[in-house]
Design an enzyme around this catalytic site. Structure first.
Site, mmCIF file in Angstrom:
data_model
loop_
_atom_site.group_PDB
_atom_site.id
_atom_site.type_symbol
_atom_site.label_atom_id
_atom_site.label_comp_id
_atom_site.label_asym_id
_atom_site.label_seq_id
_atom_site.Cartn_x
_atom_site.Cartn_y
_atom_site.Cartn_z
ATOM 1 N N GLU A 1 0.871 -1.173 0.000
ATOM 2 C CA GLU A 1 0.000 0.000 0.000
ATOM 3 C C GLU A 1 0.901 1.213 0.000
ATOM 4 O OE1 GLU A 1 -1.435 3.130 0.202
ATOM 5 O OE2 GLU A 1 -1.499 2.895 2.383
ATOM 6 N N GLU B 1 3.985 8.086 -4.429
ATOM 7 C CA GLU B 1 4.787 7.533 -3.334
ATOM 8 C C GLU B 1 5.771 6.470 -3.804
ATOM 9 O OE1 GLU B 1 2.303 6.294 -0.113
ATOM 10 O OE2 GLU B 1 1.432 8.283 0.183
#
Length: 553
Positions: free
Chosen positions: A15, A24
């Site tokens: 995640e 990210e």
């Protein structure tokens, strides 16, 4: 570990997704995993991610990127983006995270949702890709932005999905867009890619060609067959990139008029020789220089620095200014001396206040203007005017169920103890004992369901005519409506003039500013008949922090 590595490294669970999906480091992480950790055709969770977009028209979104045309509407003679340098100040050409559900009534959809990219987690992703998408418009209008989101397919069978789509998409009847997610969430928002200038005009049933590309960390767009040839937002040369909210504020007619009025009034009853712009305000630098051509304007530009100096040079001629009049000084307030000012005292100290790079911080962190004023105290003339002359800490009680639910402390989740992450993530609700919740910066208008439960109260004054000092304030909040109180929205109103006639509020009704949100440890059911809360706050000038305490009765 012993045994067959191929038999052991069969699954990967990750995640590392942001609102844009890639920000990210999803792609480089998957690349390394496939290169060094995973077997061929591994099982992955999630299995696939798909990004979607939709063309929209929105005056609000237009104001957040088109400074040139909005300041033309202001017609006040100050040009932050003169003709020929329209993009010398702009938003960064990227996707900007924003809670677009709150804008649903202000958005006109100009296309159906369209698929942009698919990322199969079980395959090694490419670092760069490009695709062209044909889009049929659904109405006449002007494309001001692309709103985008993503959908996760968690299992290979395609039975479990998670979507960050806007509410209007989740409520649609489009069959191939999963509609599982209905709850507001804070950690994943929608994304907005702004068009350039006034936008791209379109007619109903027009076929547009959109080029989408991605690199390791971001997705970008370019419309190929519109009348705006520079729509992609490619920038060349020196320019300033500011937040969308700051761009909108700089183009706001009321905001500009308020500052112009207070500076004009200041110049009408005094002879101005030296002015210091203590913050990063390019607007005030140009304004004072324009209204007082004989004065010397010292721009501190603590965040902009060389970028600010280059910018002022680029727009000076268009504003009929001489660079001999403006000096961008590369010193902090603590290092400035009268020698730097050629022994001339300062009789006007101004700020918005605005500090470049601090837009996402708590409102009272702009009180660094007060600290700068204190450091410059020995250089101020006896009759020096300080703008703003004071700040007023304001607050109101609010019902914020969505925000509270997203920030409350974690306990047992699906049989796992998550309590260790409460401090790391800054949990706010259901904290143990007397532990105080941190005050966090939020655009309250983007916090899901919100309701004001009281009128606005003043809690504390910051008087900039005095050196910075500790402050304390308290008030009793009486509730004006029935509801569940989850906490308080807190902000600062900047009083520009000594008559208190010109005030710029940064409260929840102004969507260009973040407020501080102080959540309660536990929600409290309140009503006008039998509820009140006593609130105290103190300001520490050494740390610049505000602390709050509340007690219900």
């Amino acid at each position: 570990m012993e045994g067959n590595p191929a038999a052991q490294e069969e699954e990967a669970v990750s995640e590392i997704l942001d609102s844009e999906l890639l920000g990210e480091g999803l792609i480089p992480t998957l690349q390394q995993a496939h290169d060094e950790l995973l077997v061929k055709n591994p099982k992955t969770v999630p299995y696939r991610a798909t990004t979607y977009g939709q063309l929209v028209e929105s005056t609000f979104l237009w104001k957040m990127h088109d400074l040139h045309n909005n300041e033309a509407n202001a017609a006040d003679g100050i040009w932050l983006t003169p003709d020929g340098t329209e993009r010398v100040v702009s938003v960064k050409p990227q996707q900007h995270a924003m809670q677009c559900d709150a804008l649903e009534d202000e958005i006109r959809l100009l296309s159906e949702p369209f698929k942009v990219f698919e990322f199969d987690f079980w395959e090694r992703p490419k670092s760069n890709r490009e695709t062209k998408i044909s889009i049929k418009t659904t109405g006449d209008g002007c494309v001001h932005a692309i709103i985008s989101w993503w959908v996760l397919q968690l299992d290979s069978a395609g039975s479990i999905f998670y979507s960050t789509a806007p509410r209007w998409v989740r409520q649609s009847s489009i069959e191939d867009l999963p509609q599982d997610t209905k709850d507001w969430c804070d950690h994943w928002k929608h994304c907005v890619w702004f068009t350039q200038g006034r936008g791209a005009p379109v007619m109903k049933d027009q076929i547009l060609s959109l080029r989408a590309s991605h690199n390791l960390t971001s997705i970008s767009y370019e419309l190929l067959n519109t009348t705006d040839e520079a729509w992609s937002g490619n920038l060349k040369g020196d320019h300033l990139t500011l937040s969308p909210e700051r761009i909108a504020l700089y183009g706001d007619r009321y905001w500009r008029s308020a500052l112009i009025t207070v500076v004009k009034n200041a110049l009408s009853d005094r002879s101005l020789s030296t002015c210091i712009v203590a913050d990063d305000s390019i607007f005030l630098t140009l304004l004072v220089s324009s209204l007082s051509p004989s004065s010397k304007v010292i721009a501190m530009f603590p965040g902009l620095r060389e970028k600010g100096a280059t910018y002022i040079q680029a727009v000076a001629d268009a504003n009929n200014l001489s660079m001999d009049q403006i000096q961008v000084i590369g010193k902090k307030a603590a290092s400035l001396t009268l020698d730097d000012l050629k022994q001339k005292k300062v009789n006007l100290l101004v700020g918005e206040p605005f500090y470049y790079g601090s837009e996402g911080m708590l409102p009272w962190q702009n009180l660094r203007f007060w600290n700068a004023r204190t450091l410059l105290d020995s250089m101020l003339s006896k009759d020096a005017l300080i703008v703003p002359c004071k700040g007023i800490l304001k607050l109101c009680a609010m019902s914020l169920p969505d925000l509270w639910r997203s920030r409350c402390s974690l306990k047992d989740i699906e049989g796992f103890d998550h309590s260790v992450v409460n401090e790391i993530l800054g949990a706010c609700g259901n904290l143990p004992g007397e532990q105080q919740s941190p005050c966090l910066p939020y655009y309250v208008w983007q916090c899901g369901y919100t309701k004001k439960l009281s009128k606005v109260y003043s809690l504390m004054d910051f008087n900039f005519s005095e050196p910075i000092h500790s402050c304390f304030g308290k008030t009793k909040i009486e509730f004006a409506d029935v509801g569940i109180c989850h906490g308080f929205a807190v902000w600062i109103d900047w009083v520009l003039d000594e008559k208190n006639s010109i005030v710029l509020s940064t409260g929840p009704d102004n969507r260009y500013w973040k407020q501080g949100v102080q959540l309660l440890s536990k929600p409290v059911e309140v009503s006008p008949a039998n509820s009140a809360v006593h609130v105290e706050a103190s300001f520490d000038p050494d740390s610049g922090e505000l602390t709050f305490h509340s007690l219900f009765s």
